[in-house]
Motif scaffolding. Structure first.
Motif, PDB file in Angstrom:
ATOM      1  N   GLY A  58      40.328   5.069  16.262  1.00 40.32           N
ATOM      2  CA  GLY A  58      40.889   6.243  16.943  1.00 40.32           C
ATOM      3  C   GLY A  58      40.159   7.540  16.662  1.00 40.32           C
ATOM      4  N   CYS A  98      39.146  -0.542  16.673  1.00 42.47           N
ATOM      5  CA  CYS A  98      39.066   0.899  16.922  1.00 42.47           C
ATOM      6  C   CYS A  98      39.861   1.677  15.868  1.00 42.47           C
ATOM      7  CB  CYS A  98      39.606   1.211  18.316  1.00 42.47           C
ATOM      8  SG  CYS A  98      39.594   2.958  18.746  1.00 42.47           S
ATOM      9  N   GLU A 158      40.333  -3.007  20.692  1.00 44.09           N
ATOM     10  CA  GLU A 158      41.321  -2.046  20.203  1.00 44.09           C
ATOM     11  C   GLU A 158      41.788  -2.343  18.782  1.00 44.09           C
ATOM     12  OE1 GLU A 158      44.473  -1.036  22.922  1.00 44.09           O
ATOM     13  OE2 GLU A 158      43.154  -1.352  24.638  1.00 44.09           O
ATOM     14  N   TYR A 179      49.336   3.886  20.235  1.00 46.83           N
ATOM     15  CA  TYR A 179      48.644   3.336  19.070  1.00 46.83           C
ATOM     16  C   TYR A 179      47.444   4.182  18.629  1.00 46.83           C
ATOM     17  CZ  TYR A 179      51.541  -0.616  20.250  1.00 46.83           C
ATOM     18  OH  TYR A 179      52.624  -1.408  20.539  1.00 46.83           O
ATOM     19  N   ARG A 208      44.446   4.472  19.964  1.00 45.56           N
ATOM     20  CA  ARG A 208      43.165   3.773  20.052  1.00 45.56           C
ATOM     21  C   ARG A 208      42.557   3.980  21.429  1.00 45.56           C
ATOM     22  NH1 ARG A 208      45.659  -1.149  16.867  1.00 45.56           N
ATOM     23  NH2 ARG A 208      45.229  -0.377  14.791  1.00 45.56           N
ATOM     24  N   SER A 209      41.248   3.820  21.484  1.00 45.46           N
ATOM     25  CA  SER A 209      40.532   4.023  22.734  1.00 45.46           C
ATOM     26  C   SER A 209      40.800   2.887  23.705  1.00 45.46           C
ATOM     27  CB  SER A 209      39.035   4.121  22.443  1.00 45.46           C
ATOM     28  OG  SER A 209      38.322   4.259  23.640  1.00 45.46           O
TER      29      SER A 209
END
Length: 104
Positions: A52, A50, A47, A70, A72-73
């Motif tokens: 996003g 990442c 993360e 956040y 993010r994945s």
């Protein structure tokens, strides 16, 4: 727990990743949290790396989602999509932040 058994018997009511079975050396990678007999590896999203972009969440919708705070994945279900769909999400990640990891 049986008086003849050194470890407690499973009742089926234990949390999948908790209790006395978390550190059990006989874990095989076929546990329900990895999809049972489907695979011996899990998907991991770094993360921090990442950006996003949301691509993985569009490709493998039943495996990834975008974490709201956040952006993010995050993986929410290991057995959500077939392995080839998850692999497509991994291969097309622009920052290479999604990886297969060994269960152990």
């Amino acid at each position: 727990m049986s008086e003849f058994s050194p470890t407690p018997e499973r009742s089926g009511l234990e949390p999948e990743l908790g209790g006395v079975f978390r550190d059990a050396p006989e874990r095989s990678g076929f546990e329900p949290e990895l999809g049972g007999i489907l695979r011996q590896k899990g998907v991991y999203v770094d993360e921090i790396t990442c950006i996003g972009c949301k691509h993985c969440a569009h490709v493998a919708r039943n495996t990834f989602y975008m974490e709201a705070d956040y952006g993010r994945s995050r993986v929410f279900r290991q057995d959500g999509d077939p392995e080839d769909v998850i692999q497509e999400a991994i291969d097309t990640c622009p920052v290479d932040c999604i990886h297969w990891v060994d269960y152990t």
